[in-house]
Design an enzyme around this catalytic site. Structure first.
Site, PDB file in Angstrom:
ATOM      1  N   HIS A  45      41.940   4.180 100.985  1.00 23.78           N
ATOM      2  CA  HIS A  45      42.261   5.093  99.896  1.00 23.78           C
ATOM      3  C   HIS A  45      42.691   4.309  98.664  1.00 23.78           C
ATOM      4  CE1 HIS A  45      46.091   4.177 101.904  1.00 23.78           C
ATOM      5  NE2 HIS A  45      46.591   4.236 100.687  1.00 23.78           N
ATOM      6  N   HIS A 129      43.380  -0.166  93.428  1.00 24.73           N
ATOM      7  CA  HIS A 129      42.885  -1.046  94.485  1.00 24.73           C
ATOM      8  C   HIS A 129      42.906  -0.312  95.819  1.00 24.73           C
ATOM      9  CE1 HIS A 129      47.237  -1.443  94.769  1.00 24.73           C
ATOM     10  NE2 HIS A 129      47.053  -1.751  96.041  1.00 24.73           N
TER      11      HIS A 129
END
Length: 190
Positions: A45, A129
């Site tokens: 995620h 990220h």
């Protein structure tokens, strides 16, 4: 009163996750890769805001505020792109596309948590990220970053923001991963 460990995230769709999984698989054979704790593919995620331990009684207001933040943000294109590292401790895949809108959504998620009364860490610039691996000690992650650096995933439309519960491993079994459960999700733009 119970407390839940929560974060707000953008969850990439299955085809994007599969593309990345195929690109990451060869990294496991690189020197030093065996020392890394690789994250579970189903848990991949882009965190928008890490909320930490939240009192369950705050959930109704938090959900209302996050829903409002989602409604105020239009869907936008994103793709998984390239790789990087945080020192020698974390390997990640990056993002490309409408990063300004992703940052705006992260700021709105953070503001929703603050307005709910959740203490948030000091403000720092949002760096999108997706964590792929961690190390308990400094590790040379450059070979992994170089191998994945040219990765260009297929674009998709971010149409949803999710509130996710994270349950840390308690068994003490080496390599056990946190378990993630979507508590609520909201469509963007409506």
């Amino acid at each position: 009163m119970s407390r839940l460990r929560l974060f707000v995230a953008v969850l990439p769709p299955a085809p994007a996750v599969e593309e990345l999984r195929r690109a990451v698989a060869p990294l496991h054979a690189l020197p030093g890769a065996g020392e890394l704790r690789w994250t579970d593919v189903p848990g991949w995620h882009f965190t928008l805001a890490f909320l930490g331990a939240v009192d369950e009684e705050l959930l109704p207001e938090l959900k209302e505020r996050l829903a409002r933040a989602a409604r105020r943000t239009e869907p936008f294109p994103l793709r998984i792109h390239g790789a990087g590292r945080f020192g020698g401790r974390a390997l990640w895949a990056g993002a490309a596309g409408s990063i300004d809108l992703l940052r705006l959504l992260a700021e709105r998620a953070d503001a929703a948590a603050r307005r709910t009364g959740i203490p948030m860490d000091g403000h720092r610039r949002y760096s999108p990220h997706l964590t792929l691996a961690r190390s308990r000690h400094e590790t040379d992650l450059r070979p992994c970053v170089e191998a994945l650096g040219g990765f260009e995933g297929t674009a998709w439309e971010v149409g949803e923001m999710a509130l996710v519960r994270s349950d840390l491993p308690v068994s003490g079994v080496p390599g056990e991963q946190p378990r993630y459960e979507v508590v609520a999700a909201w469509s963007l733009g409506h």
